[in-house]
Design a protein around this motif. Structure first.
Motif, mmCIF file in Angstrom:
data_model
loop_
_atom_site.group_PDB
_atom_site.id
_atom_site.type_symbol
_atom_site.label_atom_id
_atom_site.label_comp_id
_atom_site.label_asym_id
_atom_site.label_seq_id
_atom_site.Cartn_x
_atom_site.Cartn_y
_atom_site.Cartn_z
ATOM 1 N N PHE A 35 33.148 28.711 -3.821
ATOM 2 C CA PHE A 35 34.519 29.433 -3.242
ATOM 3 C C PHE A 35 34.122 29.306 -1.873
ATOM 4 C CE2 PHE A 35 34.231 32.367 -7.044
ATOM 5 C CZ PHE A 35 35.117 31.945 -7.687
ATOM 6 N N LYS A 36 33.320 29.303 -1.090
ATOM 7 C CA LYS A 36 33.248 29.223 0.309
ATOM 8 C C LYS A 36 33.640 27.651 0.781
ATOM 9 C CE LYS A 36 29.809 32.360 2.117
ATOM 10 N NZ LYS A 36 28.458 32.372 2.953
ATOM 11 N N GLN A 37 33.062 26.689 -0.005
ATOM 12 C CA GLN A 37 33.414 25.339 0.037
ATOM 13 C C GLN A 37 34.910 24.944 0.239
ATOM 14 O OE1 GLN A 37 30.856 23.456 1.412
ATOM 15 N NE2 GLN A 37 32.548 21.728 1.902
ATOM 16 N N ASP A 38 35.387 25.422 -1.090
ATOM 17 C CA ASP A 38 36.510 25.270 -1.537
ATOM 18 C C ASP A 38 37.664 26.044 -0.651
ATOM 19 O OD1 ASP A 38 37.586 23.490 -3.337
ATOM 20 O OD2 ASP A 38 38.834 24.919 -4.342
ATOM 21 N N GLU A 39 37.206 27.114 -0.216
ATOM 22 C CA GLU A 39 38.240 28.092 0.652
ATOM 23 C C GLU A 39 38.174 27.504 2.068
ATOM 24 O OE1 GLU A 39 37.023 31.804 1.375
ATOM 25 O OE2 GLU A 39 38.653 32.665 2.250
#
Lengths: 465, 162
Positions: free
Chosen positions: B24-28
């Motif tokens: 999620f962090k990466q994609d965010e």
């Protein structure tokens, strides 16, 4: 609310109490008698066992050890060595504790209580699921547990009889300092009663003789002899100590009237302190494993919940960003669709046109003429010359006037220069003063241009006061 | 046997959650970077749209009005000269010549200072189809003389008609 099973194994007979506990109030739900062989079947799918055994042979020794020795491992080895010297070579499970009153100079007397491992495990093996054993001990320590729970005296005797067995324990400062188990195999009731009283009184006398420094205050009776008033009276007369009966009905419910007397050992099994519980290494390992598993379960659950929480937070943040992304994306798509993109050729054409407009609209003689209006209002210029080429624009205005007095010339100059000072905007104004003060002829050429150029003319004068 | 299974499941799920968090962090971060680029593009497009509005309302109509063929431009200049020759005492300094997208003619003028109406008329010369640029203006006691350039915008052969 906890539910557990108190298991009392007396040779081949097993008495099982199912107990519910809540806020230190215990409630016996069921009582059951089964054969030892049926025990493993009975305990299937049941948890939390408190086990007590009848074991004829037990270790009850007092051992002197140098007070300087404090290490548990060393003390245990010394105790084992001394016990092996004095009696048996059987394997032992034992616990020890120092008896403070019996300190002997530089040595400390340790009370050692233990069981013989082989016999003990033989009985314990009937309980299949060892990981559920919360406590395991022998009868006299179970009696010790229930006695300590019922009686708050410092030094007293606790005597329990069941079937043809008699257990006498001596408690001082919550420590068992003496115990004796005896079997009376006589059928004649009168004879049996006589021997029982004798046994008890002799034991009491021996203990009082042996532990002279301790003042005993009470004899607590339980089991079958507690119902016999004759025995109570005899014991009281012969020992001279107060006699009472253990009566745990106040905090153990579910057993009527005298019923607890026949279950005293079972009832005591869950009050036994750690020092009188005997676990083989495998049970300890299982308990440690169980404890570790519980800790690990708690830890893993905590980790799971924490990571779930953070994952949820991250997901929430991600979904908001995703929503924002969708909005921005659709806005961009809409704008891309709606915005007309002109070709470079068209744009350069428009720019060229704008440049033409800019070029032809930029300079006009009206602009500097308006700028010098305050001066024109004072004196009409004799001639005006405006010129413009490329980016340069210049306006020259010649102001001439003759005066009769110097005072008038002075006043006019003052007004003129004040007005000249007020000329503002982006235009640069300079002047050339050719006034002839001898003939009183005022003559100034004011030059206004759009950019600073080196000239011989003066910059604007300081304001005249 | 159940507890170790639950513990293993908890740890597996926790590891899954941690990997989700990372994902999620990466994609965010990627989405935020993309959003930032999109927002910059939107700002650029909004500016372009704004400029387009200005072009369409102020520039393009003027160009359409003013642009004429080269020959017509010559005629217009000649027509202007003939119409105003007497009024402003016009004199051809420089006959029709080409500028950037314009046809120009440089004229000198001579007006009496006393004829204020004519002087104001000359200074206020405005025409939707052509530009006037004063190059010189001299005012003395009796005369107002100077040079004015008349520019007539016209199409170049290469320009596509709008």
């Amino acid at each position: 609310m906890n539910r557990f099973y108190s298991i009392s194994i007396q040779n081949d007979d097993v008495c099982i109490l199912a107990v519910q506990s809540k806020n230190n109030i215990f409630s016996v739900e069921t009582q059951q008698y089964i054969k030892l062989s049926e025990l493993s079947q009975f305990l299937k799918n049941k948890t939390s066992y408190y086990v007590t055994f009848a074991q004829e042979e037990a270790v009850d020794e007092k051992i002197l050890i140098e007070s300087a020795i404090k290490n548990d491992h060393v003390i245990r080895r010394i105790i084992l060595g001394k016990i092996f010297e004095s009696c048996a070579t059987k394997k032992l499970l034992f616990n020890y504790c120092p008896i403070s009153e019996l300190k002997n100079g530089s040595k400390i007397t340790y009370q050692v209580d233990g069981v013989y491992e082989d016999e003990y495990l033989h009985s314990l093996k009937k309980v299949d699921n060892w990981s559920q054993i919360k406590s395991a001990t022998i009868n006299k320590f179970a009696l010790f547990g229930i006695s300590c729970e019922c009686i708050k005296e410092n030094s007293y005797f606790s005597i329990h009889t069941f079937d043809n067995k008699i257990i006498i324990i001596v408690i001082h400062d919550n420590t068992l300092i003496f115990s004796r188990e005896h079997t009376i195999a006589i059928d004649n009731l009168e004879e049996r009663k006589k021997i029982l009283i004798e046994e008890i009184t002799q034991t009491i006398a021996y203990v009082q003789q042996h532990f002279r420094e301790i003042e005993f205050s009470l004899i607590a009776l339980s089991g079958s002899l507690s119902a016999d008033d004759d025995i109570l009276e005899h014991i009281y007369i012969l020992s001279g100590l107060g006699v009472c009966v253990l009566y745990p009905n106040t905090f153990i419910r579910g057993l009527e009237n005298e019923e607890p007397q026949s279950h005293m050992v079972s009832l005591g099994s869950w009050f036994v302190p750690k020092k009188y519980q005997f676990y083989p290494t495998s049970i300890l390992g299982l308990n440690q494993y169980g404890f570790a598993i519980k800790v690990l379960l708690g830890f893993s659950a905590a980790v799971f919940f924490i990571t779930s929480f953070f994952a949820y937070k991250q997901y929430d943040s991600y979904s908001k960003t995703l929503q924002n992304h969708e909005v921005v994306k659709s806005r961009l798509a809409q704008l891309t669709q709606d915005t007309k993109i002109y070709s470079d050729e068209d744009l350069s054409h428009y720019i060229q046109h704008i440049q033409i407009v800019q070029k032809y609209m930029q300079y006009h003689p009206i602009d500097p003429l308006i700028a010098i209006r305050p001066l024109v209002e004072l004196q009409k210029p004799q001639n005006i010359a405006w010129e413009h080429f490329d980016e340069f624009m210049r306006l020259n205005a010649v102001f001439k006037r003759s005066f009769h007095t110097l005072e008038a010339l002075y006043q006019f100059e003052k007004l003129f220069f004040n007005s000249l000072q007020t000329l503002s905007g982006t235009l640069y104004a300079t002047y050339q003063n050719k006034t002839n003060y001898a003939t009183l002829d005022f003559e100034i050429t004011v030059t206004i241009q759009n950019m600073k150029q080196p000239t011989n003319s003066k910059e604007l004068p300081r304001k005249r006061r | 046997m159940r507890l170790p299974l639950i513990i293993t499941l908890n740890f597996v799920l926790s590891a899954l959650m941690i990997s989700y968090i990372e994902w999620f962090k990466q994609d965010e971060a990627n989405l935020k970077a993309l959003n930032s680029t999109y927002i910059k593009d939107i700002e650029k497009l909004e500016k372009i749209s704004h400029i387009n509005q200005w072009l369409e309302s102020r520039v393009i109509p003027n160009i359409k009005e003013r642009l004429c063929e080269a020959e017509e431009a010559d005629k217009n200049l000649i027509e202007f000269y003939d119409l105003n020759k007497e009024a402003y005492n016009l004199y051809i300094n420089k006959y029709i010549y080409e500028g950037n997208d314009t046809k120009n003619m440089e004229l000198s003028y001579d007006i009496s200072t006393h004829d204020k109406t004519k002087l104001i008329e000359l200074l206020m010369l405005r025409d939707d189809n052509r530009f006037f640029q004063f190059k010189e203006l001299c005012i003395d006691k009796d005369r107002v003389v100077g040079v004015i350039e008349v520019a007539q915008p016209c199409k170049k052969a290469s320009h596509v008609s709008q």
